[in-house]
Design a protein around this motif. Structure first.
Motif, PDB file in Angstrom:
ATOM      1  N   GLY A  27     -28.122 117.756 -48.784  1.00 58.86           N
ATOM      2  CA  GLY A  27     -28.068 118.635 -49.942  1.00 58.86           C
ATOM      3  C   GLY A  27     -26.780 118.532 -50.720  1.00 58.86           C
ATOM      4  N   ILE A  71     -35.049 121.976 -43.120  1.00 54.98           N
ATOM      5  CA  ILE A  71     -34.589 122.192 -44.487  1.00 54.98           C
ATOM      6  C   ILE A  71     -34.328 123.685 -44.614  1.00 54.98           C
ATOM      7  N   LEU A  81     -31.339 122.546 -50.835  1.00 54.11           N
ATOM      8  CA  LEU A  81     -31.748 121.577 -51.855  1.00 54.11           C
ATOM      9  C   LEU A  81     -31.098 121.842 -53.204  1.00 54.11           C
ATOM     10  N   PHE A 140     -37.190 125.643 -51.363  1.00 53.36           N
ATOM     11  CA  PHE A 140     -37.430 124.918 -52.611  1.00 53.36           C
ATOM     12  C   PHE A 140     -37.350 125.845 -53.818  1.00 53.36           C
TER      13      PHE A 140
END
Length: 615
Positions: free
Chosen positions: A261, A283, A288, A312
């Motif tokens: 990231g 994740i 991100l 996300f």
């Protein structure tokens, strides 16, 4: 005028006839396209009789060993020359000096070991050069000096160990470069820095283990970067891609184990990101970053175990997500910033637990534009749904088995702990639920500690808060919160840290315990409404130090005995001075105050009088 047209037409016919008549033996010629094909004719040298008007010449898969200036000096109109799959090991300087019209040169699959400066001189209009599958060991300075219009260069499947810093000088128009299957151990940063107009860079099957900061500096126009099959690469440093304005990044078949990231945050214009076949397992939320233009994200064949909620949240334009062939047990709707914008999802090949978290993917809840691609996802649990695809899940199976249960914290998890300064301390929070709840601890200083936290204070896999070396300021009230999609549950715990030098944190612990008792008795409903259904509060009392009790009792007894002895001594001395006689005297005293009604009665009645007779 008519006679002139007739003569011109006759000249053209004679020219075409001459081209056909002068076609070399064993070759195929086309007068219409002005091409000559001598493909796979076992030729040991360039054949004679090739028409000088030829524009396309195919000499591939023969046995040519050397190229000299005499071979093509008369072909001034040649545009496409294919010399691939021969045995060429030497190309003499000036061999292509007269090929001013040449656009494409294919030297693929030969035995060329070196490209000295001047070998490619005269190819000022060349746009494509293929040097794949040769034996190049080094690219020398100014090897491509005159190729100002070259747009595509392929230098793969060679034995390259070094690229000189000025090897690419002169390639001002190069847009696509392929470097693959070589012995390069580092990115040729300084050499690449001369390619200011490079748009695509492919670096595949390399043994590069480290990307240094600013590895691709001065490539401001690079849009597509492919780093494929780098088995020694295990991380992507934060500044390794700094300075790029990529729209497409392919980092595939690597040993990268953590989501990169920090390195990706410098690429705000990304539209396509492919991290497939890596070792990424998690994740996390916020990793991100914000990529408003990203439309495709591929993580196929990685080792994903979890994608956290809001992971996300910055991908507002995401349309395709490929997380197939991983180890995910679920994919929650809350992962996405805009689930309704998602058009294509690849989720097959994961051991999915079909519970309430996957309800949003069923036909009755699924966004109308979402299509599940590749293999239809299957359930691995619960047992009654094992092997069934999401497409098959309908009522009453959904209502009966696709459920979640609220977190529960057992009574044995409640802790009231005293620890010495410098010693470890552990507060337990064993939570149960389906799916397994995540645990977060809130310290007395309002710090949130989760399983991702590291340092002196950490949370274990079983929810235990571990303080590796307790300090005085750690004393106070702690709160454990267990959460899953069905709800939350909480637990209060108190810690008192006692100092080794007489200092301790008991006073802070007492304040925390009083606050906790008040919260339990007076604000339980408020706490429940704040943290959701299932909030659990426990009344806890302050621990009593047995040493303190013993010392206090002993001191009280000694004080009482001292007063009694003093009184008897006083009376004894008085009686000795007055002789033996009977006497009465009164003693007036005020009783000690105590709590409750008895204290009020004592205060209202005033001093008390006692009559004593001395014998």
């Amino acid at each position: 005028m008519r006679r002139y047209h007739i003569l011109a037409g006759g000249a053209v016919l004679l020219l075409l006839a001459g081209l056909a008549l002068s076609c070399p033996a064993r070759c195929e010629c086309s007068a219409q396209s002005k091409s000559v094909s001598c493909h796979r004719k076992r030729l040991a040298a360039v054949p004679e009789g090739v028409p000088i008007e030829t524009r396309v010449l195919d000499l591939s898969k023969n046995k040519l060993r050397i190229i000299t200036p005499d071979n093509f000096s008369s072909f001034h109109l040649l545009e496409d020359l294919d010399l691939s799959d021969n045995l060429i090991s030497v190309v003499e300087i000036g061999s292509f000096r007269s090929q001013l019209a040449l656009r494409s040169l294919n030297l693929r699959s030969n035995a060329i070991q070196l490209v000295p400066a001047g070998v490619l001189a005269g190819l000022g209009n060349l746009t494509g050069l293929d040097l794949d599958h040769n034996r190049l060991v080094v690219l020398l300075d100014h090897a491509f000096q005159d190729l100002r219009k070259l747009a595509s260069l392929q230098v793969g499947d060679n034995e390259l160990v070094f690229i000189s810093q000025r090897a690419f000088v002169g390639l001002s128009g190069l847009q696509s470069l392929t470097l693959e299957r070589s012995n390069l151990s580092a990115v040729p940063t300084e050499a690449l820095a001369h390619l200011h107009n490079l748009v695509e860079l492919r670096m595949r099957h390399l043994s590069i283990a480290l990307l240094k900061p600013f590895s691709f500096k001065r490539l401001s126009r690079l849009c597509r970067l492919e780093l494929d099959y780098w088995p020694w690469l295990d991380s992507l440093p934060p500044l390794s891609l700094h300075g790029l304005n990529l729209t497409q990044l392919f980092l595939t078949n690597t040993n990268v184990s953590a989501f990169p990231g920090a390195a990706l945050r410098h690429l705000p214009y990304l539209t396509h990101l492919n991290l497939s076949f890596s070792r990424i397992e998690h994740i996390h939320q916020g990793e991100l970053g914000h990529f408003p233009h990203l439309t495709e994200l591929r993580l196929q064949g990685a080792r994903l175990l979890s994608i956290e909620v809001d992971a996300f949240v910055g991908l507002v334009s995401l349309q395709l997500l490929d997380v197939s062939q991983n180890r995910l047990d679920s994919l929650e709707r809350g992962v996405f910033a805009s689930p309704d914008a998602l058009h294509r999802l690849c989720l097959g090949g994961n051991p999915l637990v079909c519970d309430c978290r996957l309800l949003w993917l069923l036909n009755s809840h699924k966004p109308p534009s979402l299509h599940l691609l590749d293999l239809q996802p299957q359930c691995s649990a619960p047992e009654y749904l094992s092997g069934k695809t999401l497409r098959e899940l309908k009522e009453p199976l959904v209502s009966r088995y696709m459920t979640c249960s609220e977190p529960r914290i057992g009574a044995n998890a409640t802790q009231l702990l005293m620890a010495y300064e410098g010693q470890p301390a552990r507060l337990s929070c064993a939570a149960e639920g389906a799916p397994r709840p995540s645990v977060v601890w809130i310290t007395p200083h309002r710090r949130y500690v989760t399983a991702k936290s590291s340092g002196r204070v950490e949370v274990g896999a079983d929810g235990t808060l571990e303080i590796k070396a307790a300090e005085l300021h750690d004393s106070g009230l702690y709160r454990c919160i267990a959460s899953n999609p069905a709800g939350n549950a909480s637990l209060w715990a108190s810690l008192a840290v006692k100092g080794l030098g007489g200092r301790d944190g008991l006073r802070g612990s007492n304040r925390s315990s009083n606050y906790m008792a008040n919260s339990s008795s007076g604000s339980g409903s408020s706490s429940s409404s704040t943290w959701g259904n299932g909030t659990v509060l426990y009344n806890m009392t302050v621990p009593i130090d047995i040493k303190t009790i013993i010392i206090s009792t002993a001191m009280g007894c000694l004080s009482f005995l001292g007063v009694v002895v003093f009184c008897f001594l006083l009376l004894f001395a008085w009686s000795r001075g007055k002789g033996r006689h009977k006497s009465n005297f009164d003693i007036e005293y005020v009783p000690r105050k105590s709590n409750g009604a008895s204290a009020e009665a004592a205060e209202s009645s005033g001093p008390r009088r006692v009559n004593m007779k001395m014998i």
